[in-house]
Design an enzyme around this catalytic site. Structure first.
Site, PDB file in Angstrom:
ATOM      1  N   GLY A   1     -63.101  54.701  16.296  1.00  0.00           N
ATOM      2  CA  GLY A   1     -63.566  54.823  17.677  1.00  0.00           C
ATOM      3  C   GLY A   1     -65.005  54.413  17.883  1.00  0.00           C
ATOM      4  O   GLY A   1     -65.452  54.291  19.013  1.00  0.00           O
TER       5      GLY A   1
ATOM      6  N   CYS B   1     -35.366  49.326  34.851  1.00  0.00           N
ATOM      7  CA  CYS B   1     -35.542  47.878  34.830  1.00  0.00           C
ATOM      8  C   CYS B   1     -34.333  47.226  35.516  1.00  0.00           C
ATOM      9  O   CYS B   1     -33.181  47.565  35.221  1.00  0.00           O
ATOM     10  CB  CYS B   1     -35.668  47.382  33.399  1.00  0.00           C
ATOM     11  SG  CYS B   1     -35.714  45.584  33.276  1.00  0.00           S
TER      12      CYS B   1
ATOM     13  N   CYS C   1     -32.561  44.902  32.530  1.00  0.00           N
ATOM     14  CA  CYS C   1     -31.920  45.459  31.333  1.00  0.00           C
ATOM     15  C   CYS C   1     -31.565  46.928  31.494  1.00  0.00           C
ATOM     16  O   CYS C   1     -31.002  47.531  30.595  1.00  0.00           O
ATOM     17  CB  CYS C   1     -32.821  45.273  30.101  1.00  0.00           C
ATOM     18  SG  CYS C   1     -34.188  46.437  30.009  1.00  0.00           S
TER      19      CYS C   1
ATOM     20  N   CYS D   1     -39.101  45.117  33.111  1.00  0.00           N
ATOM     21  CA  CYS D   1     -39.919  45.487  31.964  1.00  0.00           C
ATOM     22  C   CYS D   1     -41.107  44.539  31.867  1.00  0.00           C
ATOM     23  O   CYS D   1     -40.949  43.322  31.995  1.00  0.00           O
ATOM     24  CB  CYS D   1     -39.123  45.355  30.666  1.00  0.00           C
ATOM     25  SG  CYS D   1     -37.776  46.503  30.519  1.00  0.00           S
TER      26      CYS D   1
ATOM     27  N   CYS E   1     -37.225  43.519  26.815  1.00  0.00           N
ATOM     28  CA  CYS E   1     -36.220  43.331  27.852  1.00  0.00           C
ATOM     29  C   CYS E   1     -35.156  42.332  27.385  1.00  0.00           C
ATOM     30  O   CYS E   1     -33.953  42.574  27.508  1.00  0.00           O
ATOM     31  CB  CYS E   1     -36.893  42.829  29.131  1.00  0.00           C
ATOM     32  SG  CYS E   1     -35.907  43.063  30.608  1.00  0.00           S
TER      33      CYS E   1
END
Lengths: 260, 290
Positions: free
Chosen positions: B31, B240, B243, B265, B271
């Site tokens: 970080g 979606c 899909c 997606c 997808c």
């Protein structure tokens, strides 16, 4: 009774010895020393350029003095690490700027401004932070429905009161104030002084207040220090210094106040 | 088809070495933003110069590279960076998340869970999470040093005060391994939980700001929040339309000027592989479910 109280509070909260700050060859302040006891308000007066603001910024840790010692609660503040110093600045100490814009976050709402110090010391409950902020806005006479307004939408007096709330919310023991009433008109000044006096009494705060306005110290300060050319020329109880000034400069200062 | 006019993966070996040192330091201090000597790349700032430098420093001739932009393999940014490395490094490329060894991404984490040995490289526009609250670099560094992160919560407080909830939807600040607060780059906050405990190495490169930071595998990554307003990984409340997936992050696509819209997606590989497995959505061709 007074003797007993003195015995209990015998240890000074802030003890300053031989504080000196130079700007090159020029003197900012020279050999300043005083003790501030818990619950006491110390006024520092003097004309522009007398070194009172330099003294305050050295005390509050914004500048490093060249010589001298500052003891807070017996600990040498100048020997503190940066982390300890900052912890002090957001916990036990508070600093009220002359211009509220220096002390506030102008892009953050009033509630956020008051809550910042709480969140800085670890508050993580939104409802509790908001409740405390509302309570403090009430104490400085800002309506609760202004909590989500930004300080830029506030008047000068309200901004100054908001800055005071923001500083006092974490219950500091020592407050530094730099001309807190500067730039406000007299009726707003009077209300602010009234409010400050009440808060200082209720919370038992120790305060170092710098001003050039003798009326402010007359109302707020227990003791008074008069500065000229970087040195302390006279100090004593406020009423004593103002009513019976000994030093020629203090006499000049007192007699210069306009009587209406 | 490597272009012989360039060193492998465009950057010279000394530059890659310098970047790798920064990457190692970043991995050692999760970080923490490590400054590095960011180079000019043959693309404009904001197009992924930081990510491309990190990718260049990580690539080996055996790697298989995938590049996505907002989850899609076929957008301009993704296509041009992929072609750039095809030409300068001659590495294999793929659109399949599972087959890639290095994935450079802009604004998304792939839906398919990553595995050990994979490297995810993020393109970062502004690495400093405190920047919009505190403009001074000297001050933000000091705040990281002393763990003064109260200001980050002031931003979240303001969100709740103004919108009734934490309205920050992307670049949602996180705390890594209980120490540094980090900007996860502008990924949707839906992706934040995937940062935590991820088996892949996650590297972040900011070219213009010249900073590199990293999240090592299986790191503890916590999204900042309030006790009474906990972090929620939100997404559009739809399935979606191609899909039928209910659990993936969706893009909203406006399909005409009368307000008709569809949700698809954002991860094109996810997808497409679902459709190949026979999953169908509301607007799939023939509209029939298998």
């Amino acid at each position: 009774m007074t003797l007993m109280q003195n015995a209990i509070t015998a240890a000074p909260l802030l003890s300053v010895q031989g504080l000196t700050k130079r700007y090159g060859a020029r003197i900012g302040c020279m050999g300043v020393g005083f003790d501030l006891y818990p619950g006491e308000v110390l006024g520092i007066v003097g004309e522009s350029g007398s070194g009172k603001s330099t003294l305050l910024s050295c005390l509050a840790g914004h500048q490093r003095p060249d010589e001298g010692r500052i003891l807070f609660d017996g600990a040498d503040v100048l020997a503190f690490s940066e982390a300890e110093r900052r912890r002090l600045l957001r916990g036990d100490w508070a600093y009220v700027h002359q211009n509220p814009r220096d002390g506030l976050r102008m892009g953050v709402s009033a509630g956020g401004n008051v809550g910042e110090r709480l969140m800085a010391v670890g508050a993580r409950n939104y409802a509790a932070i908001r409740e405390t902020a509302t309570d403090w806005l009430g104490r400085v006479e800002i309506a609760a429905d202004r909590i989500d307004d930004r300080p830029s939408a506030f008047s000068g007096g309200m901004q100054q009161r908001l800055q005071i709330a923001r500083n006092l919310v974490t219950g500091p023991r020592l407050v530094f104030m730099d001309e807190p009433t500067g730039g406000l008109d007299v009726s707003v000044q009077a209300r602010l002084l009234d409010l400050l006096g009440g808060l200082v009494r209720d919370l038992g705060l120790s305060v170092v207040i710098v001003t050039h306005d003798l009326a402010v110290v007359r109302l707020l300060a227990d003791r008074l220090m008069v500065m000229k050319s970087g040195r302390v020329v006279e100090c004593g109880l406020t009423d004593q210094v103002l009513d019976d000034p000994q030093h020629a400069y203090t006499q000049l200062l007192v007699s210069s106040v306009l009587q209406v | 088809m490597t272009d012989q006019a360039y060193n492998f993966a465009y950057l010279d070996e000394q530059t890659k070495r310098m970047i790798r040192r920064a990457l190692l330091k970043a991995l050692a201090i999760p970080g923490y933003q490590v400054p590095f000597a960011s180079r000019e790349m043959p693309m404009p700032y904001g197009w992924g110069t930081g990510g491309a430098q990190v990718t260049a420093a990580c690539l080996t001739p055996d790697d298989r590279l995938k590049v996505i932009d907002q989850g899609a393999d076929d957008t301009t940014n993704a296509v041009s960076i992929r072609r750039f490395f095809q030409r300068t490094a001659g590495v294999e490329t793929t659109e399949r998340t599972a087959e890639a060894t290095v994935i450079q991404t802009r604004h998304r984490i792939p839906e398919q869970p990553l595995s050990e040995g994979q490297i995810l490289v993020y393109q970062v526009p502004i690495p400093e999470p405190l920047r919009f609250l505190e403009p001074r670099e000297t001050e933000t560094r000091k705040m990281h040093e002393l763990e003064e992160y109260g200001l980050m919560h002031v931003k979240l407080y303001e969100d709740i005060a103004r919108h009734g909830e934490i309205a920050t939807a992307y670049a949602y600040p996180v705390r890594v391994e209980g120490r540094y607060v980090m900007d996860p780059s502008p990924i949707p906050k839906f992706d934040n939980p995937k940062l935590a405990g991820n088996p892949a190495i996650q590297l972040f490169g900011a070219g213009r700001e010249a900073r590199i930071y990293a999240v090592p595998p299986y790191s503890d990554v916590v999204s900042l929040d309030f006790e009474d307003h906990p972090f929620v990984a939100s997404k559009a409340d739809h399935e979606c339309d191609l899909c039928g997936s209910a659990g993936s992050y969706l893009d909203e696509v406006i399909t005409d000027d009368r307000g008709t819209r569809m949700f698809v997606c954002s991860d094109t590989d996810f997808c497409a592989s679902r459709q190949a497995q026979g999953h169908r959505g509301r607007l799939s061709p023939q509209g029939a479910t298998p």
